[in-house]
Design a protein around this motif. Structure first.
Motif, short mmCIF file in Angstrom:
data_model
loop_
_atom_site.label_atom_id
_atom_site.label_comp_id
_atom_site.label_asym_id
_atom_site.label_seq_id
_atom_site.Cartn_x
_atom_site.Cartn_y
_atom_site.Cartn_z
N UNK A 249 0.84 -1.21 0.00
CA UNK A 249 0.00 0.00 0.00
C UNK A 249 0.87 1.25 0.00
N UNK A 250 1.86 1.29 0.91
CA UNK A 250 2.80 2.40 0.93
C UNK A 250 4.15 1.95 1.46
N UNK A 251 5.16 2.72 1.12
CA UNK A 251 6.52 2.42 1.54
C UNK A 251 7.25 3.73 1.78
N UNK A 252 8.22 3.71 2.69
CA UNK A 252 8.95 4.94 3.01
C UNK A 252 10.42 4.63 3.27
N UNK B 117 9.03 -1.15 -3.61
CA UNK B 117 9.34 -0.38 -2.40
C UNK B 117 10.46 0.63 -2.61
N UNK B 118 11.18 0.53 -3.73
CA UNK B 118 12.28 1.48 -3.99
C UNK B 118 11.94 2.49 -5.08
N UNK C 189 13.81 12.21 3.23
CA UNK C 189 12.84 11.12 3.35
C UNK C 189 11.77 11.21 2.28
N UNK C 190 11.38 10.05 1.76
CA UNK C 190 10.35 10.01 0.71
C UNK C 190 9.47 8.80 0.92
N UNK C 191 8.19 8.95 0.66
CA UNK C 191 7.23 7.85 0.74
C UNK C 191 6.49 7.75 -0.59
N UNK D 299 10.50 10.72 7.94
CA UNK D 299 9.79 9.62 7.27
C UNK D 299 8.31 9.67 7.60
N UNK D 300 7.97 9.94 8.86
CA UNK D 300 6.56 10.01 9.24
C UNK D 300 5.83 11.12 8.49
N UNK D 301 6.49 12.25 8.30
CA UNK D 301 5.86 13.35 7.58
C UNK D 301 5.66 12.99 6.12
N UNK D 302 6.62 12.30 5.53
CA UNK D 302 6.49 11.89 4.13
C UNK D 302 5.30 10.95 3.97
N UNK D 303 5.15 9.98 4.89
CA UNK D 303 4.00 9.07 4.83
C UNK D 303 2.70 9.84 4.98
#
Length: 392
Positions: free
Chosen positions: A230-233, A287-288, A320-322, A378-382
């Motif tokens: 669903x998502x990856x970071x 995921x990449x 960071x990127x998601x 990372x949390x902000x990117x997600x």
């Protein structure tokens, strides 16, 4: 590791062949074209996503060794973006151009039984599993593994296809679940894996050139829903010790294969703090996708560098990127009628980019594209990417 001074790189202007013209082949082709390479692909779908960005596309099945040879005849090197290529096709292509990664790596990875056995034989940590080739063997495996299992077909199957699970529904009939899992396997060989107490799922991408140069990307944290990413970071929230262990594990697997190309190593982080190898993918990995914005060098450019034996790019994280996958469901209402996603609303969220694969027939569960978002953490990117996804 330093490069072999005698190595002969395949320089821009040459032609790269790709087995597979899906979104991974498309994005690899786009990176290669930016570097000055020409691209040929082989894919059974005449409207595959890569067709619109490559120099030529051979329409042929994965086991068409004659057309595989024709692909390689016009190329300086051949790589892949899907594991379903037959070994006969790999061999036919190798008569005319280097094929990276090679057939020995693919022979292990494209069969989950072979893959699990190979990992165990070489001392890599894997969860408990049993190979199953009949309904009776599956019943025995479920009992031996404690009742809660994931069952996966030995070949093919991804994004939840060719997979079943047992022991997760209170009060469910054990025989009914076993039969359902066997049907999910297509009534063919597979593996039954004991469910683990999971803290999170991560992946680590390794690039290794024919000269032996190695680069290992920071780990990505992956969140699945209905057995589809669903998502990856990036970066994954790991301790320094855990990150180093995951890196070493992935690099050792690549070295054991004598990999030429890139390899994604999917891992489980258990609640007990163990790392277990889940699956291997000798190609770009969902995921990449975030590496295009998170890292100095994207996974797609790195694949080009690796198979052409160029110096590998740096893999440090810049920001960071998601990413969040866009499935065909986004294009469909509850009754199945078509709708147009509100991409304008999603793109109004700061830091968002839209990546579509030019697939023209949306289906539920089919990956049609993804969103990417950056953030200071990372949390902000997600949070950003999920906010944008919610606007669609």
């Amino acid at each position: 590791m330093s490069r072999d001074p005698a190595a002969q790189p395949i320089l821009p202007g040459a032609t790269i062949g790709i087995f597979g013209g899906g979104q991974l082949g498309r994005m690899t082709a786009m990176a290669a074209r930016a570097m000055g390479y020409r691209i040929q692909v082989l894919d059974p779908d005449p409207a595959c996503p890569a067709r619109f960005v490559v120099d030529g596309c051979i329409e042929a099945s994965w086991d068409d060794s004659r057309e595989a040879a024709n692909l390689a005849r016009g190329c300086d090197v051949v790589t892949l973006e899907i594991e379903q290529i037959s070994l006969a096709s790999m061999d036919a292509a190798a008569n005319y151009a280097p094929v990276r990664p090679g057939r020995n790596t693919l022979a292990v990875i494209q069969d989950r039984i072979e893959q699990k056995d190979w990992l165990r034989k070489h001392g890599f940590p894997v969860g408990e599993y049993r190979a199953v080739r009949s309904l009776d063997e599956l019943r025995d495996a479920i009992r031996a593994l404690g009742g809660r299992c994931f069952c996966k077909s030995a070949t093919g199957g991804y994004d939840g296809r060719g997979q079943g699970k047992v022991g997760f529904r209170p009060g469910a009939d054990a025989e009914e679940e076993a039969r359902g899992a066997w049907e999910a396997l297509g009534e063919r060989a597979g593996v039954a894996e004991k469910a683990v107490d999971l803290e999170r799922e991560i992946s680590v991408l390794v690039a290794r050139s024919p000269s032996g140069e190695v680069k290992v990307y920071p780990a990505a944290w992956n969140h699945h829903e209905n057995q589809i990413l669903a998502w990856s970071v990036m970066p994954a929230p790991l301790t320094d010790a855990m990150a180093a262990e995951a890196r070493q594990l992935a690099e050792t697997i690549a070295d054991t294969f004598q990999l030429e190309g890139i390899l994604a190593v999917e891992m489980f982080v258990t609640t007990a703090g163990e790392l277990l190898v889940n699956e291997l993918a000798p190609r770009p990995h969902n995921s990449y996708h975030s590496s295009e914005r998170a890292c100095v060098t994207s996974q797609f450019e790195q694949l080009v560098r690796a198979v052409c034996d160029l110096p590998l790019g740096e893999v440090e994280i810049v920001q960071p990127c998601a990413i969040a996958n866009l499935l065909g469901d986004v294009w469909l209402d509850a009754d199945g009628s078509a709708r147009e996603p509100h991409f304008d609303r999603a793109l109004a969220v700061p830091g968002i980019r839209l990546h579509l694969y030019e697939k023209h027939r949306p289906r539920r569960g089919r990956k049609m594209g993804h969103l990417s978002a950056v953030g200071s953490t990372a949390d902000e990117a997600v949070a950003n990417v999920l906010k944008a996804q919610g606007q669609l």
